[in-house]
Write a protein that holds these residues in place. Structure first.
Motif, PDB file in Angstrom:
ATOM      1  N   ARG A 131       0.833  -1.215   0.000  1.00 57.90           N
ATOM      2  CA  ARG A 131       0.000   0.000   0.000  1.00 57.90           C
ATOM      3  C   ARG A 131       0.862   1.258   0.000  1.00 57.90           C
ATOM      4  NH1 ARG A 131      -0.608   3.986   2.713  1.00 57.90           N
ATOM      5  NH2 ARG A 131       0.880   3.048   4.139  1.00 57.90           N
ATOM      6  N   ARG A 132       0.461   2.237  -0.776  1.00 61.02           N
ATOM      7  CA  ARG A 132       1.184   3.519  -0.816  1.00 61.02           C
ATOM      8  C   ARG A 132       0.187   4.659  -0.696  1.00 61.02           C
ATOM      9  NH1 ARG A 132       4.776   0.674  -0.671  1.00 61.02           N
ATOM     10  NH2 ARG A 132       4.629   1.559   1.385  1.00 61.02           N
ATOM     11  N   SER A 133       0.638   5.771  -0.174  1.00 63.03           N
ATOM     12  CA  SER A 133      -0.165   6.991  -0.248  1.00 63.03           C
ATOM     13  C   SER A 133      -0.135   7.473  -1.689  1.00 63.03           C
ATOM     14  CB  SER A 133       0.428   8.066   0.661  1.00 63.03           C
ATOM     15  OG  SER A 133       0.232   7.709   2.013  1.00 63.03           O
ATOM     16  N   CYS A 179      -4.922   9.134   0.244  1.00 68.29           N
ATOM     17  CA  CYS A 179      -3.840   9.617   1.103  1.00 68.29           C
ATOM     18  C   CYS A 179      -4.461  10.362   2.279  1.00 68.29           C
ATOM     19  CB  CYS A 179      -2.947  10.583   0.310  1.00 68.29           C
ATOM     20  SG  CYS A 179      -1.604  11.290   1.277  1.00 68.29           S
ATOM     21  N   TRP A 180      -3.992  10.058   3.453  1.00 68.58           N
ATOM     22  CA  TRP A 180      -4.474  10.757   4.658  1.00 68.58           C
ATOM     23  C   TRP A 180      -4.058  12.224   4.573  1.00 68.58           C
ATOM     24  CZ3 TRP A 180      -4.967   7.923   9.812  1.00 68.58           C
ATOM     25  CH2 TRP A 180      -5.352   8.798  10.831  1.00 68.58           C
ATOM     26  N   ILE A 181      -5.001  13.115   4.649  1.00 69.67           N
ATOM     27  CA  ILE A 181      -4.674  14.543   4.683  1.00 69.67           C
ATOM     28  C   ILE A 181      -4.828  15.016   6.122  1.00 69.67           C
ATOM     29  CG2 ILE A 181      -5.250  16.839   3.799  1.00 69.67           C
ATOM     30  CD1 ILE A 181      -4.287  14.849   1.668  1.00 69.67           C
ATOM     31  N   GLY A 182      -3.684  15.342   6.721  1.00 68.86           N
ATOM     32  CA  GLY A 182      -3.717  15.782   8.108  1.00 68.86           C
ATOM     33  C   GLY A 182      -3.511  17.270   8.236  1.00 68.86           C
ATOM     34  N   ALA A 183      -2.674  17.796   7.331  1.00 70.97           N
ATOM     35  CA  ALA A 183      -2.279  19.200   7.454  1.00 70.97           C
ATOM     36  C   ALA A 183      -3.258  20.092   6.717  1.00 70.97           C
ATOM     37  CB  ALA A 183      -0.868  19.369   6.881  1.00 70.97           C
ATOM     38  N   PHE A 239      -3.809  18.261  -3.808  1.00 69.82           N
ATOM     39  CA  PHE A 239      -4.225  17.259  -4.803  1.00 69.82           C
ATOM     40  C   PHE A 239      -5.639  16.719  -4.549  1.00 69.82           C
ATOM     41  CE2 PHE A 239      -1.445  15.548  -1.522  1.00 69.82           C
ATOM     42  CZ  PHE A 239      -2.232  14.553  -0.958  1.00 69.82           C
ATOM     43  N   LYS A 289       8.574   3.981   0.862  1.00 69.90           N
ATOM     44  CA  LYS A 289       9.543   4.712   1.690  1.00 69.90           C
ATOM     45  C   LYS A 289      10.121   3.705   2.668  1.00 69.90           C
ATOM     46  CE  LYS A 289       7.207   9.125   1.453  1.00 69.90           C
ATOM     47  NZ  LYS A 289       6.418  10.124   2.170  1.00 69.90           N
ATOM     48  N   ARG A 336      -1.130  10.471  -4.438  1.00 69.34           N
ATOM     49  CA  ARG A 336      -1.396  11.916  -4.461  1.00 69.34           C
ATOM     50  C   ARG A 336      -1.715  12.433  -5.858  1.00 69.34           C
ATOM     51  NH1 ARG A 336       2.721  10.839  -0.755  1.00 69.34           N
ATOM     52  NH2 ARG A 336       2.252  11.524   1.387  1.00 69.34           N
ATOM     53  N   ARG A 351      11.280   1.756   5.867  1.00 65.71           N
ATOM     54  CA  ARG A 351      10.777   1.707   7.236  1.00 65.71           C
ATOM     55  C   ARG A 351      11.934   1.456   8.198  1.00 65.71           C
ATOM     56  NH1 ARG A 351       6.480   3.384   4.248  1.00 65.71           N
ATOM     57  NH2 ARG A 351       4.558   3.125   5.420  1.00 65.71           N
ATOM     58  N   TYR A 380      -0.816  20.445   2.745  1.00 64.53           N
ATOM     59  CA  TYR A 380      -0.110  19.422   1.971  1.00 64.53           C
ATOM     60  C   TYR A 380      -1.100  18.455   1.327  1.00 64.53           C
ATOM     61  CZ  TYR A 380       3.763  21.288   4.619  1.00 64.53           C
ATOM     62  OH  TYR A 380       4.673  22.138   5.180  1.00 64.53           O
TER      63      TYR A 380
HETATM   64  C1  LIG Z   1      -1.757  11.140  10.557  1.00 64.71           C
HETATM   65  C2  LIG Z   1      -1.240  11.282   9.145  1.00 64.71           C
HETATM   66  C3  LIG Z   1      -1.262  12.522   8.534  1.00 64.71           C
HETATM   67  C4  LIG Z   1      -0.819  12.672   7.210  1.00 64.71           C
HETATM   68  N1  LIG Z   1      -0.942  13.893   6.600  1.00 64.71           N
HETATM   69  C5  LIG Z   1      -0.577  14.026   5.305  1.00 64.71           C
HETATM   70  C6  LIG Z   1      -0.792  15.257   4.610  1.00 64.71           C
HETATM   71  O1  LIG Z   1      -1.321  16.234   5.156  1.00 64.71           O
HETATM   72  N2  LIG Z   1      -0.428  15.319   3.308  1.00 64.71           N
HETATM   73  C7  LIG Z   1       0.142  14.260   2.653  1.00 64.71           C
HETATM   74  O2  LIG Z   1       0.449  14.391   1.468  1.00 64.71           O
HETATM   75  N3  LIG Z   1       0.353  13.060   3.286  1.00 64.71           N
HETATM   76  C8  LIG Z   1      -0.005  12.920   4.579  1.00 64.71           C
HETATM   77  N4  LIG Z   1       0.153  11.702   5.208  1.00 64.71           N
HETATM   78  C9  LIG Z   1       0.720  10.550   4.476  1.00 64.71           C
HETATM   79  C10 LIG Z   1       2.152  10.217   4.950  1.00 64.71           C
HETATM   80  O3  LIG Z   1       3.043  11.185   4.480  1.00 64.71           O
HETATM   81  C11 LIG Z   1       2.526   8.806   4.429  1.00 64.71           C
HETATM   82  O4  LIG Z   1       1.641   7.852   4.981  1.00 64.71           O
HETATM   83  C12 LIG Z   1       3.962   8.428   4.786  1.00 64.71           C
HETATM   84  O5  LIG Z   1       4.874   9.281   4.135  1.00 64.71           O
HETATM   85  C13 LIG Z   1       4.307   6.980   4.399  1.00 64.71           C
HETATM   86  O6  LIG Z   1       4.058   6.754   3.029  1.00 64.71           O
HETATM   87  P1  LIG Z   1       3.071   5.579   2.553  1.00 64.71           P
HETATM   88  O7  LIG Z   1       1.690   5.892   3.098  1.00 64.71           O
HETATM   89  O8  LIG Z   1       3.097   5.618   1.052  1.00 64.71           O
HETATM   90  O9  LIG Z   1       3.568   4.300   3.103  1.00 64.71           O
HETATM   91  C14 LIG Z   1      -0.296  11.546   6.512  1.00 64.71           C
HETATM   92  C15 LIG Z   1      -0.288  10.292   7.145  1.00 64.71           C
HETATM   93  C16 LIG Z   1      -0.763  10.151   8.427  1.00 64.71           C
HETATM   94  C17 LIG Z   1      -0.781   8.765   9.060  1.00 64.71           C
END
Ligand SMILES: Cc1cc2nc3c(=O)[nH]c(=O)nc-3n(C[C@H](O)[C@H](O)[C@H](O)COP(=O)(O)O)c2cc1C
Length: 167
Positions: free
Chosen positions: A14-16, A116-120, A72, A155, A18, A157, A69
């Motif tokens: 699995r990958r994030s 992709c989780w958007i947190g920011a 997208f 990425k 964007r 680990r 961030y």
């Molecule tokens: C709590 C949390 C917040 C995150 N916020 C952002 C974000 O705002 N923007 C973004 O592009 N990715 C965000 N991510 C994705 C992470 O950058 C990503 O999961 C991490 O770099 C590992 O990459 P992978 O998911 O491809 O394994 C977030 C992930 C988590 C768990």
């Protein structure tokens, strides 16, 4: 049951994502992602959450402007907002909804859908756009869409010997 080695390979794969294709994802797929969220475990089985499905392009664009961030988001055909309900679980709503998010992301990956989780983001502004109030914890806005371009390389680990203690 799922074959354990395959499941681990799936988790590692699995990958994030964007970048998304504009094509819509089906109602059935959206429903499966929502179902994966609904079946998440929660503290005392309180299920302190609500999910908002956004397919409205203009709203996605407005949210995207407030995601530091996550610009997208606006490319995705659909997004799901995961909201924690403070009154239902004052102590555990963040953890419970985080598990929801993971379940949804994994379900999407099985379907070949990126997210992709958007947190920011400017939470206050996004809450206002969504009509949320002080009882609502805005966890994340997950964009969903078919993957555009290549799947990013994993990425690295931290190795197990750096994070595991045997006592
Ligand atoms: C709590 C949390 C917040 C995150 N916020 C952002 C974000 O705002 N923007 C973004 O592009 N990715 C965000 N991510 C994705 C992470 O950058 C990503 O999961 C991490 O770099 C590992 O990459 P992978 O998911 O491809 O394994 C977030 C992930 C988590 C768990």
């Amino acid at each position: 049951m799922i074959e354990p080695e395959l499941f681990l390979k799936f988790l590692k794969g699995r990958r994030s994502i964007r970048s998304f294709q504009a094509d819509p994802i089906s109602e059935k797929e959206i429903e499966m992602i929502l179902e994966a969220g609904r079946w998440t475990p929660s503290a005392s089985h309180r299920q302190p959450w609500e999910f908002i499905v956004i397919e409205h392009k203009e709203l996605l664009e407005k949210i995207s402007k407030n995601a530091y961030y996550g610009k997208f988001i606006k490319e995705a055909p659909v997004a799901i907002v995961i909201v924690g309900k403070l009154n239902i679980s004052p102590k555990w709503h963040v953890i419970d909804t985080s598990l929801v998010s993971m379940n949804m992301m994994l379900m999407a990956w099985v379907l070949g859908i990126g997210t992709c989780w958007i947190g920011a983001m400017n939470r206050e502004k996004v809450k206002e756009l969504l009509g949320l109030d002080e009882n609502d914890y805005l966890l994340t806005v997950l964009p969903f869409g078919y993957i555009k371009g290549d799947i990013p390389d994993p990425k690295p680990r931290k190795p197990l010997n750096k994070i595991v203690k045997n006592v």
